[in-house]
Scaffold this motif. Structure first.
Motif, PDB file in Angstrom:
ATOM      1  N   SER A 190       0.851  -1.182   0.000  1.00 23.96           N
ATOM      2  CA  SER A 190       0.000   0.000   0.000  1.00 23.96           C
ATOM      3  C   SER A 190       0.885   1.230   0.000  1.00 23.96           C
ATOM      4  N   ALA A 191       0.737   2.074  -1.023  1.00 20.50           N
ATOM      5  CA  ALA A 191       1.550   3.285  -1.128  1.00 20.50           C
ATOM      6  C   ALA A 191       0.857   4.426  -0.403  1.00 20.50           C
ATOM      7  N   ASP A 192       0.855   4.356   0.919  1.00 24.56           N
ATOM      8  CA  ASP A 192       0.256   5.434   1.709  1.00 24.56           C
ATOM      9  C   ASP A 192       1.052   6.719   1.510  1.00 24.56           C
ATOM     10  N   MET A 193       0.371   7.823   1.694  1.00 25.04           N
ATOM     11  CA  MET A 193       1.015   9.118   1.463  1.00 25.04           C
ATOM     12  C   MET A 193       2.068   9.405   2.520  1.00 25.04           C
ATOM     13  N   ALA A 194       3.225   9.845   2.066  1.00 25.83           N
ATOM     14  CA  ALA A 194       4.271  10.300   2.980  1.00 25.83           C
ATOM     15  C   ALA A 194       4.024  11.776   3.293  1.00 25.83           C
ATOM     16  N   MET A 195       3.901  12.091   4.575  1.00 28.42           N
ATOM     17  CA  MET A 195       3.507  13.440   4.968  1.00 28.42           C
ATOM     18  C   MET A 195       4.548  14.486   4.570  1.00 28.42           C
ATOM     19  N   ASP A 196       5.832  14.068   4.460  1.00 30.73           N
ATOM     20  CA  ASP A 196       6.852  15.048   4.102  1.00 30.73           C
ATOM     21  C   ASP A 196       7.052  15.164   2.596  1.00 30.73           C
ATOM     22  N   GLY A 197       6.193  14.476   1.822  1.00 34.66           N
ATOM     23  CA  GLY A 197       6.277  14.571   0.375  1.00 34.66           C
ATOM     24  C   GLY A 197       7.236  13.587  -0.251  1.00 34.66           C
ATOM     25  N   SER A 198       7.964  12.796   0.556  1.00 35.81           N
ATOM     26  CA  SER A 198       8.907  11.832   0.005  1.00 35.81           C
ATOM     27  C   SER A 198       8.179  10.569  -0.433  1.00 35.81           C
ATOM     28  N   VAL A 199       8.879   9.724  -1.174  1.00 35.46           N
ATOM     29  CA  VAL A 199       8.310   8.449  -1.577  1.00 35.46           C
ATOM     30  C   VAL A 199       8.081   7.606  -0.329  1.00 35.46           C
ATOM     31  N   PRO A 200       6.903   7.002  -0.158  1.00 33.22           N
ATOM     32  CA  PRO A 200       6.628   6.203   1.041  1.00 33.22           C
ATOM     33  C   PRO A 200       7.720   5.163   1.272  1.00 33.22           C
ATOM     34  N   SER A 201       8.137   4.990   2.542  1.00 33.31           N
ATOM     35  CA  SER A 201       9.282   4.144   2.864  1.00 33.31           C
ATOM     36  C   SER A 201       9.076   2.700   2.447  1.00 33.31           C
ATOM     37  N   VAL A 202       7.846   2.195   2.595  1.00 26.99           N
ATOM     38  CA  VAL A 202       7.611   0.802   2.223  1.00 26.99           C
ATOM     39  C   VAL A 202       7.817   0.611   0.727  1.00 26.99           C
ATOM     40  N   THR A 203       7.438   1.614  -0.070  1.00 31.62           N
ATOM     41  CA  THR A 203       7.656   1.542  -1.515  1.00 31.62           C
ATOM     42  C   THR A 203       9.143   1.625  -1.825  1.00 31.62           C
ATOM     43  N   ASN A 204       9.830   2.541  -1.175  1.00 31.47           N
ATOM     44  CA  ASN A 204      11.270   2.693  -1.369  1.00 31.47           C
ATOM     45  C   ASN A 204      12.007   1.411  -1.032  1.00 31.47           C
ATOM     46  N   PHE A 205      11.661   0.840   0.095  1.00 29.21           N
ATOM     47  CA  PHE A 205      12.315  -0.386   0.553  1.00 29.21           C
ATOM     48  C   PHE A 205      12.120  -1.514  -0.452  1.00 29.21           C
ATOM     49  N   THR A 206      10.898  -1.655  -0.965  1.00 26.97           N
ATOM     50  CA  THR A 206      10.608  -2.709  -1.927  1.00 26.97           C
ATOM     51  C   THR A 206      11.411  -2.521  -3.205  1.00 26.97           C
ATOM     52  N   LEU A 207      11.408  -1.305  -3.738  1.00 31.13           N
ATOM     53  CA  LEU A 207      12.100  -1.040  -4.992  1.00 31.13           C
ATOM     54  C   LEU A 207      13.600  -1.249  -4.874  1.00 31.13           C
ATOM     55  N   ASN A 208      14.162  -1.001  -3.687  1.00 26.23           N
ATOM     56  CA  ASN A 208      15.608  -1.086  -3.505  1.00 26.23           C
ATOM     57  C   ASN A 208      16.099  -2.500  -3.231  1.00 26.23           C
ATOM     58  N   ASN A 209      15.181  -3.430  -2.915  1.00 23.73           N
ATOM     59  CA  ASN A 209      15.633  -4.734  -2.447  1.00 23.73           C
ATOM     60  C   ASN A 209      15.089  -5.927  -3.213  1.00 23.73           C
ATOM     61  N   VAL A 210      14.071  -5.752  -4.034  1.00 20.81           N
ATOM     62  CA  VAL A 210      13.530  -6.887  -4.785  1.00 20.81           C
ATOM     63  C   VAL A 210      13.363  -6.483  -6.238  1.00 20.81           C
ATOM     64  N   SER A 211      13.163  -7.475  -7.096  1.00 16.54           N
ATOM     65  CA  SER A 211      12.965  -7.214  -8.517  1.00 16.54           C
ATOM     66  C   SER A 211      12.431  -8.472  -9.180  1.00 16.54           C
ATOM     67  N   ASP A 212      12.160  -8.370 -10.486  1.00 20.78           N
ATOM     68  CA  ASP A 212      11.739  -9.511 -11.306  1.00 20.78           C
ATOM     69  C   ASP A 212      10.490 -10.178 -10.760  1.00 20.78           C
ATOM     70  N   MET A 213       9.468  -9.396 -10.544  1.00 21.54           N
ATOM     71  CA  MET A 213       8.219  -9.953 -10.048  1.00 21.54           C
ATOM     72  C   MET A 213       7.073  -8.995 -10.351  1.00 21.54           C
ATOM     73  N   VAL A 214       5.861  -9.465 -10.091  1.00 22.77           N
ATOM     74  CA  VAL A 214       4.681  -8.620 -10.197  1.00 22.77           C
ATOM     75  C   VAL A 214       4.571  -7.802  -8.919  1.00 22.77           C
ATOM     76  N   LEU A 215       4.485  -6.494  -9.051  1.00 23.84           N
ATOM     77  CA  LEU A 215       4.381  -5.602  -7.894  1.00 23.84           C
ATOM     78  C   LEU A 215       3.050  -4.868  -7.966  1.00 23.84           C
ATOM     79  N   CYS A 216       2.168  -5.175  -7.025  1.00 25.22           N
ATOM     80  CA  CYS A 216       0.847  -4.543  -6.962  1.00 25.22           C
ATOM     81  C   CYS A 216       0.874  -3.454  -5.894  1.00 25.22           C
ATOM     82  N   ILE A 217       0.501  -2.243  -6.282  1.00 22.77           N
ATOM     83  CA  ILE A 217       0.581  -1.084  -5.389  1.00 22.77           C
ATOM     84  C   ILE A 217      -0.818  -0.487  -5.213  1.00 22.77           C
TER      85      ILE A 217
END
Length: 743
Positions: A190-217
């Motif tokens: 779930s890409a909940d809104m980051a209050m400071d305007g940054s990319v939500p941390s859970v999204t950032n963490f996912t993009l930086n650590n996994v790949s080659d799969m279906v990503l539902c947001i």
């Protein structure tokens, strides 16, 4: 990518403490946690014990999430990362790809897109991909498809969403369009809104650590805020990884106009394909249940499936439907109840098992439970009727050994005591203690059947204070509408009366289905712009051919009042109030539209206090033409409330101490008038809850002192009366008995 072997959970996990100790070191940054984990494994060496520790770590995701103190990071995603590159010592503890594939298949309610119903746009997309894939492979342009993001507009049905995602994964994989990890991996975040305007941390963490799969947001939190620079930044961050993922954006089932606005914003960055999924209909849900029961070797007959449908209605009335998970839960209960019959467990213990192993008085009513519907509590007749829908009528025999077909008598514990089915006998006498209500309903029923054709029929069931409900029709000569207002305080028997009315309208062939649905007005409201209308239409569709009671008309606005009382920021509270008012108007307008279209096969009863009904009609004057009848429910007197409690004792075959009756009447007679007239006081519902609490007090007392729990003492009653007034006035979901009810 490997997954852990679930059969290894019984291994000694003492080494887990050593590995998990790093999680208690106060790390809050996820990168630090990952580095610490990797270092710990590296320092430990590639021993079997360390492999076991790693394995155990993976099986304690809740511990991980709690210890790292980073609630925004999904423990499931963390485990995906840990498993992405497991050390050699972990290999012996991993399952094969084939076994992982079996696990995936078990999570899917269909294995092929062509088996889907009510997902036409998705099925069309699958056929399109199958047709174009050979050309894409030949020209080497697979990326023109796989770089397209998908936007799923789908109800909150997690099992269905995961099925669609797995089907999408299998489609791209089988057509050799992408190279996914094996076994197949899908992450939903779930890409909940980051209050400071940054990319939500859970999204950032996912993009930086996994790949080659279906990503539902899930981007539902951004609806109405997608024209911001923050959302654009999120999309740009995702687009940077377009070659590493198949992106699926997810929003609720929305109106097309809102969905188009969302698509326009995403299309500024991505190529996009919008796919809408229709909420599952009752018939489709029953088909899934029928197939599931067949696949388990326990086919159900038509009457048992009718019981399933009634139970499903009850589940939906809570506003909580989890798709295939809910269907499977109910079906598994049916299978278990059937096997109780097959086990012949009631031999020599017939009294204890009567509630489940005997045929119920009516489908949809469970006998033998300790608590009954409060408004029927005065019924002392003990009369029973033939069970409807059963060819044997009164066949209460045991299931034949080895006979796995589930019948209605096998699943009498499946549905609670407030449901009404198409087979219930219409009898106003079941509304004990509601003589005025019986008289009003009797006049209305005669009017509908054509017995009254004069002008007095237009105001049947109304007193001089309710003339604003006068009908514009000569009711005795018109085919519908048959909608009504039920006017009264909570706990005055409105739901019970609606159930009896349903049975009458079924007998009169006005309702071809004859089910009784009950929803609060709040159930119709969406959580975001554009969601209310589809949600309302879905509830109404389930009620075609049946009666729908809409209760607690003031519920949404009462929540707004509570928000104001909780010292919420005034601007936020005002914004929430305006949103709620708009969503409520959307729901009512949609209901009105459907009442015009389905005037002959849908009956809606609006239930609430007089002030709420008046406000509803003032805000929507057209309702007065579509709702020609009204029934007024008066409050119970103090002595009537006391008598209801005493009658509930007799009805449930529970004794009271010699001083109990005097104590009960004294308690109710001394209830201050201020409490009796307060809007929160729930009349007979209060008595029903008080009775249940008194039984609970007696049970725990008897367990401690060894006395009989079938006797309620005056002290039990007085102790229950001191419980929270909120609990005693709350309308609760009826309990269901799985197994043997203890009466």
């Amino acid at each position: 990518m490997c997954t852990a072997d679930p059969n290894a959970e019984d291994r000694n996990d003492k080494d887990f403490q050593d590995v998990s100790s790093i999680l208690a070191a106060g790390f809050t940054d996820t990168d630090e946690v990952m580095e610490a984990l990797k270092k710990k494994i590296s320092d430990a060496g590639a021993t079997a014990e360390d492999g076991h520790s790693w394995f155990t770590l993976l099986h304690n995701t809740k511990v991980i999430a709690r210890q790292i103190n980073a609630s925004e990071i999904s423990a499931a995603i963390l485990v995906q990362v840990l498993l992405a590159d497991p050390p050699e010592c972990v290999r012996p503890f991993m399952v094969s790809e084939k076994e992982a594939e079996k696990k995936k298949n078990a999570a899917m309610f269909v294995k092929d897109a062509d088996e889907l119903a009510e997902a036409d746009e998705f099925v069309d997309f699958v056929h399109e991909v199958r047709a174009v894939a050979p050309i894409l492979r030949e020209t080497g342009t697979e990326h023109t498809l796989t770089s397209q993001a998908l936007l799923f507009s789908v109800e909150q049905n997690e099992s269905a969403v995961m099925t669609y995602l797995y089907l999408l994964h299998d489609l791209y994989n089988s057509e050799k369009l992408v190279s996914f990890r094996n076994p197949p991996d899908i992450i939903a975040i779930s890409a909940d809104m980051a209050m400071d305007g940054s990319v939500p941390s859970v999204t950032n963490f996912t993009l930086n650590n996994v790949s080659d799969m279906v990503l539902c947001i899930d981007i539902s939190a951004w609806i109405g805020k997608m024209d911001t620079v923050e959302f654009e930044a999120l999309l740009m961050k995702l687009y940077d990884r377009i070659n590493d993922f198949v992106f699926v954006f997810r929003v609720p089932c929305l109106e097309n106009t809102v969905l188009e606005k969302i698509a326009e914003q995403i299309q500024d960055i991505f190529s996009l394909r919008v796919i809408r999924f229709i909420p599952w209909s009752a018939s489709y849900i029953c088909d899934i249940a029928d197939k599931y029961l067949e696949s388990c070797g326990f086919p159900a007959d038509a009457d048992a499936l009718e019981a399933f449908r009634i139970r499903m209605n009850e589940e939906k009335e809570d506003g909580r439907f989890y798709g295939y998970s809910t269907i499977q839960k109910i079906c598994d209960e049916m299978i278990y109840l059937k096997q109780l019959q097959m086990a012949d467990m009631h031999s020599g213990d017939e009294d204890r098992s009567e509630a489940v192993l005997s045929v119920p008085e009516h489908i949809g009513r469970q006998s033998g439970s300790k608590t009954e519907n409060a408004s029927n509590a005065e019924d002392k007749s003990g009369k029973t009727d033939d069970m409807p829908g059963n060819a044997a009528g009164k066949d209460t025999g045991k299931a034949a050994a080895g006979d796995r077909r589930i019948s209605l008598s096998d699943v009498s514990g499946l549905i609670n005591g407030t449901s009404f089915s198409a087979g219930d006998k219409a009898d106003l006498n079941t509304l004990i203690g509601r003589s005025s209500v019986r008289e009003q309903l009797q006049k209305i029923i005669k009017s509908i059947s054509g017995g009254l054709n004069d002008k007095s029929a237009e105001t049947a069931g109304q007193d001089k204070d309710h003339t604003f409900f006068e009908s514009p029709f000569d009711i005795g000569e018109v085919n519908g509408p048959y909608n009504m207002f039920f006017i009264g305080e909570p706990g005055t028997g409105k739901s019970s009366a609606a159930g009896v009315l349903t049975a009458f309208l079924k007998e009169m062939n006005i309702l071809y289905d004859g089910h009784f649905h009950e929803h609060h007005l709040e159930d119709f409201l969406g959580d975001c712009e554009g969601e209310t209308t589809p949600r309302t239409l879905s509830i109404l569709r389930d009620a075609y051919g049946s009666l729908l009671l809409i209760d607690e008309l003031n519920g949404p606005m009462e929540n707004m009042i509570q928000m104001e009382d909780d010292d919420v920021d005034e601007d936020i509270a005002r914004m929430e109030q305006l949103t709620t008012e708009n969503f409520t108007a959307d729901a009512i307008n949609t209901i009105i539209s459907q009442l015009r279209i389905h005037r002959d096969d849908l009956v809606v009863v609006f239930s609430g206090r007089e002030k709420d009904i008046r406000k509803l009609c003032a805000d929507h004057p057209e309702l007065e033409k579509l709702v020609p009848y009204s029934v007024v429910f008066e409050k119970y007197t103090q002595d009537e409330l006391a008598q209801i409690f005493m009658n509930m004792l007799e009805r449930n075959q529970i004794s009271g101490s010699p001083d109990l009756e005097k104590t009960v009447f004294s308690y109710f007679r001394n209830l201050p008038e201020k409490i009796m007239q307060d809007d929160s006081f729930s009349n007979a519902r209060f008595v029903s809850n008080l009775f249940e609490h008194a039984v609970s007090k007696a049970d725990i007392r008897s367990a401690m002192d060894g006395t009989s729990g079938d006797v309620i003492l005056a002290s039990d009653f007085l102790l229950a009366a001191k419980d929270s007034s909120v609990d005693l006035n709350r309308k609760k979901k009826a309990n269901r008995t799985i197994g043997f009810a203890i009466s």
